[in-house]
Design a protein around this motif. Structure first.
Motif, PDB file in Angstrom:
ATOM      1  N   THR A  23      17.901 -14.549 -26.137  1.00  0.00           N
ATOM      2  CA  THR A  23      17.630 -13.979 -24.829  1.00  0.00           C
ATOM      3  C   THR A  23      17.587 -12.468 -24.997  1.00  0.00           C
ATOM      4  N   SER A  79      17.811  -9.032 -22.923  1.00  0.00           N
ATOM      5  CA  SER A  79      18.227  -8.489 -21.642  1.00  0.00           C
ATOM      6  C   SER A  79      18.210  -6.963 -21.682  1.00  0.00           C
ATOM      7  N   PRO A  80      17.847  -6.308 -20.577  1.00  0.00           N
ATOM      8  CA  PRO A  80      17.906  -4.843 -20.531  1.00  0.00           C
ATOM      9  C   PRO A  80      19.308  -4.310 -20.805  1.00  0.00           C
ATOM     10  N   GLU A  81      20.318  -5.101 -20.527  1.00  0.00           N
ATOM     11  CA  GLU A  81      21.703  -4.678 -20.734  1.00  0.00           C
ATOM     12  C   GLU A  81      22.132  -4.793 -22.188  1.00  0.00           C
ATOM     13  N   ASP A 123      25.448  -7.731 -21.844  1.00  0.00           N
ATOM     14  CA  ASP A 123      25.153  -8.853 -20.950  1.00  0.00           C
ATOM     15  C   ASP A 123      25.859 -10.098 -21.492  1.00  0.00           C
ATOM     16  N   SER A 179      23.620 -12.660 -23.064  1.00  0.00           N
ATOM     17  CA  SER A 179      22.762 -12.271 -24.182  1.00  0.00           C
ATOM     18  C   SER A 179      23.165 -13.085 -25.400  1.00  0.00           C
ATOM     19  N   SER A 201      17.645 -15.560 -12.532  1.00  0.00           N
ATOM     20  CA  SER A 201      18.937 -15.746 -13.191  1.00  0.00           C
ATOM     21  C   SER A 201      19.940 -14.676 -12.806  1.00  0.00           C
ATOM     22  N   SER A 211      19.529 -11.627 -13.774  1.00  0.00           N
ATOM     23  CA  SER A 211      19.357 -10.601 -14.798  1.00  0.00           C
ATOM     24  C   SER A 211      17.902 -10.162 -14.793  1.00  0.00           C
ATOM     25  N   ARG A 212      17.615  -9.096 -14.097  1.00  0.00           N
ATOM     26  CA  ARG A 212      16.242  -8.623 -13.979  1.00  0.00           C
ATOM     27  C   ARG A 212      15.710  -8.219 -15.360  1.00  0.00           C
ATOM     28  N   THR A 255      15.211 -10.187 -17.941  1.00  0.00           N
ATOM     29  CA  THR A 255      15.682 -11.010 -19.054  1.00  0.00           C
ATOM     30  C   THR A 255      14.598 -11.998 -19.479  1.00  0.00           C
ATOM     31  N   CYS A 256      14.451 -12.168 -20.782  1.00  0.00           N
ATOM     32  CA  CYS A 256      13.432 -13.080 -21.317  1.00  0.00           C
ATOM     33  C   CYS A 256      14.043 -14.035 -22.333  1.00  0.00           C
ATOM     34  N   ARG A 269      27.010 -17.461 -13.471  1.00  0.00           N
ATOM     35  CA  ARG A 269      27.347 -16.171 -12.850  1.00  0.00           C
ATOM     36  C   ARG A 269      28.175 -16.396 -11.588  1.00  0.00           C
TER      37      ARG A 269
END
Length: 201
Positions: A72, A74-76, A80, A83, A148, A150-151, A153-154, A188
């Motif tokens: 995954t 994630s921008p974080e 995250d 992640s 999810s 989590s903006r 996230t892929c 979450r």
């Protein structure tokens, strides 16, 4: 046959069965998808350990397509809690490898809802430092995990070979990404309830 019953000619009849073969393949692919999703849902219903769930997802993906890493993005980053990274060549992916891929995608347009296939990362103009990929990732398919919480996230499936993925692979991954979105959303909420409960105490 002639009047004596002896064969004198042969008639050949040819049928185009390409549609039948394609439909058979589509049905088999759909059945594999359903079986995969059912196994993931079964585990998700009895576990709150996202690491365990994601490892199961990754193992299922490897059964369906070529993959040397599933993760995954994630921008974080590592902060995250959702992640995750699973490598299948015995060596975990370095954070720099994941970050290089993520930065490359973000320098371009956002990943479309239907996902994105990157045929060859070493020849993708968005990759600022191909060396950061360590030669371990050459092609990838990215599917957004929408809803999810989590903006950006892929779900990413990567292969060390170039041009490993086609649209059929992306189509297989989309319902899995949807399942992951639901699982992450539930976990979450579960963590938030536990946190609120502890705060009240």
């Amino acid at each position: 046959r002639n009047s004596m019953g002896e064969p004198v000619a042969m008639l050949n009849i040819a049928r185009d069965i390409s549609d039948r073969v394609r439909l058979t393949h589509d049905v088999e692919t759909r059945n594999r998808q359903i079986e995969t999703i059912n196994r993931i849902i079964t585990l998700a219903n009895r576990s709150n350990d996202f690491g365990e769930i994601f490892t199961t997802v990754a193992n299922e993906i490897v059964r369906l397509m070529p993959a040397h890493a599933v993760f995954t993005m994630s921008p974080e980053g590592p902060s995250d809690p959702f992640s995750q990274s699973v490598a299948f060549d015995g060596k975990p992916l370095e954070e720099g490898t994941l970050r290089s891929l993520f930065d490359a995608v973000r320098r371009g347009e956002a990943v479309a809802p239907q996902g994105e296939i990157i045929p060859d990362l070493l020849h993708d103009s968005r990759i600022a430092d191909p060396g950061a990929l360590e030669g371990r990732i050459r092609s990838a398919v990215l599917i957004p995990i929408e809803g999810s919480g989590s903006r950006g996230t892929c779900l990413v499936v990567a292969c060390r070979d170039p041009h490993a993925y086609v649209e059929e692979h992306a189509a297989i991954l989309r319902p899995l990404a949807q399942q992951l979105a639901g699982i992450i959303g539930r976990l979450r909420l579960f963590r938030q309830v536990i946190s609120d409960s502890n705060a009240v105490r």
